[in-house]
Design a protein around this motif. Structure first.
Motif, PDB file in Angstrom:
ATOM      1  N   THR A  22       0.927  -1.000  -0.074  1.00  0.00           N
ATOM      2  CA  THR A  22      -0.029   0.052  -0.065  1.00  0.00           C
ATOM      3  C   THR A  22       0.702   1.309  -0.034  1.00  0.00           C
ATOM      4  OG1 THR A  22      -0.229  -0.005   2.470  1.00  0.00           O
ATOM      5  CG2 THR A  22      -2.015  -1.121   1.194  1.00  0.00           C
ATOM      6  N   LYS A  24       3.071   4.140  -1.375  1.00  0.00           N
ATOM      7  CA  LYS A  24       3.417   4.861  -2.640  1.00  0.00           C
ATOM      8  C   LYS A  24       4.938   5.434  -2.628  1.00  0.00           C
ATOM      9  CE  LYS A  24      -1.605   5.817  -2.759  1.00  0.00           C
ATOM     10  NZ  LYS A  24      -2.340   5.139  -3.690  1.00  0.00           N
ATOM     11  N   TYR A  31       8.583  -3.260  -5.512  1.00  0.00           N
ATOM     12  CA  TYR A  31       7.342  -3.733  -6.025  1.00  0.00           C
ATOM     13  C   TYR A  31       7.244  -4.879  -6.744  1.00  0.00           C
ATOM     14  CZ  TYR A  31       5.679   1.121  -4.450  1.00  0.00           C
ATOM     15  OH  TYR A  31       5.347   1.904  -3.746  1.00  0.00           O
ATOM     16  N   ASN A  70      -2.459   2.008  -9.509  1.00  0.00           N
ATOM     17  CA  ASN A  70      -2.402   3.063  -9.173  1.00  0.00           C
ATOM     18  C   ASN A  70      -0.972   3.820  -9.408  1.00  0.00           C
ATOM     19  OD1 ASN A  70      -4.823   2.710  -7.358  1.00  0.00           O
ATOM     20  ND2 ASN A  70      -3.889   1.810  -5.743  1.00  0.00           N
ATOM     21  N   ASN A  72       2.015   2.495  -9.169  1.00  0.00           N
ATOM     22  CA  ASN A  72       3.368   2.275  -8.715  1.00  0.00           C
ATOM     23  C   ASN A  72       4.423   1.519  -9.490  1.00  0.00           C
ATOM     24  OD1 ASN A  72       2.211   3.657  -6.209  1.00  0.00           O
ATOM     25  ND2 ASN A  72       1.623   1.608  -5.269  1.00  0.00           N
TER      26      ASN A  72
END
Length: 105
Positions: A22, A24, A31, A70, A72
């Motif tokens: 979660t 950012k 990631y 999102n 990322n």
């Protein structure tokens, strides 16, 4: 994925991974490594000591999908990320429907 000592350790590890997913604004490599780790974990064969439940698998896959949605995952790493994610998703979806994990609700 190494042996997880007990269910409490598994729960803490799951929560930590979820929290990391979660965050950012971190490096793509973090990631990507999270994606590789989670995909290996959710792909463990049924009956493996560290197997995750169907509910945990869905939760992990939703969080992974949110990474790309999102923004990322950078454009330059997106194709690699998609290959890892979609290969795992395909493997899970084509798994025999006769397994307990597939029947879990």
């Amino acid at each position: 994925v190494e042996k997880i000592a007990n269910s409490e350790t598994k729960k803490m590890l799951s929560q930590t991974i979820m929290s990391l997913m979660t965050l950012k604004g971190h490096a793509d490599e973090m990631y990507m490594e999270l994606t590789r780790t989670v995909c290996k974990w959710v792909s463990l064969p049924e009956g493996h000591r560290n197997e995750v439940t169907a509910r945990e698998t869905v939760s992990f896959l939703q969080k992974l999908a949110a990474l790309e949605r999102n923004g990322n995952i950078s454009v330059r790493r997106s194709a690699e990320w998609q290959e890892i994610y979609l290969k795992t998703l395909h493997g899970l979806c084509t798994n025999s429907g006769d397994t307990d994990k597939a029947k879990e609700r």
